[in-house]
Motif scaffolding. Structure first.
Motif, PDB file in Angstrom:
ATOM      1  N   ARG A 139      17.345  37.092   8.541  1.00  0.00           N
ATOM      2  CA  ARG A 139      16.296  38.032   8.156  1.00  0.00           C
ATOM      3  C   ARG A 139      15.606  38.545   9.421  1.00  0.00           C
ATOM      4  NH1 ARG A 139      13.097  32.988   6.312  1.00  0.00           N
ATOM      5  NH2 ARG A 139      11.708  32.688   8.104  1.00  0.00           N
ATOM      6  N   PRO A 145       7.117  30.792   7.560  1.00  0.00           N
ATOM      7  CA  PRO A 145       6.178  31.487   6.666  1.00  0.00           C
ATOM      8  C   PRO A 145       4.749  31.406   7.189  1.00  0.00           C
ATOM      9  CG  PRO A 145       7.704  30.152   5.416  1.00  0.00           C
ATOM     10  CD  PRO A 145       7.932  29.823   6.863  1.00  0.00           C
ATOM     11  N   ILE A 147       5.954  35.042   5.563  1.00  0.00           N
ATOM     12  CA  ILE A 147       6.907  36.069   5.973  1.00  0.00           C
ATOM     13  C   ILE A 147       6.380  37.428   5.528  1.00  0.00           C
ATOM     14  CG2 ILE A 147       9.282  36.892   5.733  1.00  0.00           C
ATOM     15  CD1 ILE A 147       9.986  33.920   5.000  1.00  0.00           C
ATOM     16  N   ASP A 152      12.041  39.427   4.671  1.00  0.00           N
ATOM     17  CA  ASP A 152      12.487  38.142   4.143  1.00  0.00           C
ATOM     18  C   ASP A 152      13.998  38.151   3.887  1.00  0.00           C
ATOM     19  OD1 ASP A 152      12.888  39.525   1.666  1.00  0.00           O
ATOM     20  OD2 ASP A 152      10.791  39.207   1.187  1.00  0.00           O
ATOM     21  N   ASP A 153      14.521  36.998   3.496  1.00  0.00           N
ATOM     22  CA  ASP A 153      15.955  36.858   3.217  1.00  0.00           C
ATOM     23  C   ASP A 153      16.407  37.822   2.119  1.00  0.00           C
ATOM     24  OD1 ASP A 153      16.277  34.838   5.120  1.00  0.00           O
ATOM     25  OD2 ASP A 153      15.956  33.235   3.665  1.00  0.00           O
TER      26      ASP A 153
END
Length: 178
Positions: A139, A145, A147, A152-153
């Protein structure tokens, strides 16, 4: 005493998930195209003409220069139809295996350390081709975090999936002459 230590250790385990930073991500997509592999490979391996088959790419500018290690390298600047850009480095082109490898140096996608391989091979039927597009990345936000939104992912996977899905669908359309 052993029970207390076991309870403390068990309570700490969930916290270790946040201690290592982002996890590596992977997106892999495949399409079968009703066209000869050589025809499809000619489109894919042309590093300077992705706009011929990817619908999000408006233009593609290639330059040969020294990379960060002083080695001769090929780079391309993709200008997207929405105005964003992606700067990529060609890692290798293998005509025998019909495999192209590249990485993103910088760009608008919410990813870092992105490496990708596009492989073209004979498909399941006569006159068919299977194209596999594989990407590995992290990412955009590399720290722990909280994030920031969009880094994010889930955002990274969604963006890469969108690139692959639209690209492979249009590659199929172009190669099949539709």
């Amino acid at each position: 005493m052993k029970n207390i230590l076991a309870i403390i250790a068990a309570a700490m385990l969930p916290l270790t998930a946040f201690a290592h930073g982002p996890s590596p991500q992977k997106v892999e997509k495949e399409v079968v195209i009703k066209a000869d592999p050589a025809k499809v490979w000619a489109l894919v391996k042309d590093f300077g003409n992705m706009q011929k088959w990817h619908p999000a790419v408006a233009s593609d500018k290639v330059e040969n220069k020294k990379d960060e290690n002083g080695q001769d390298a090929t780079f391309r600047l993709l200008t997207l139809k929405d105005g964003g850009t992606i700067y990529e480095k060609l890692k290798s082109v293998n005509d025998a295996d019909m495999k192209l490898k590249y990485e993103i140096e910088e760009g608008v996608l919410p990813v870092t350390d992105y490496n990708s391989t596009i492989t073209v091979k004979a498909g399941p039927g006569a006159g068919e081709t299977t194209v596999n597009w594989l990407g590995r990345f992290y990412r955009k936000y590399r720290l722990n975090p909280p994030i920031p939104a969009g880094q994010d992912d889930e955002s990274a996977i969604k963006a890469v999936t969108g690139v692959y899905d639209s690209g492979l669908a249009n590659l199929k359309k172009v190669a099949e002459g539709k």
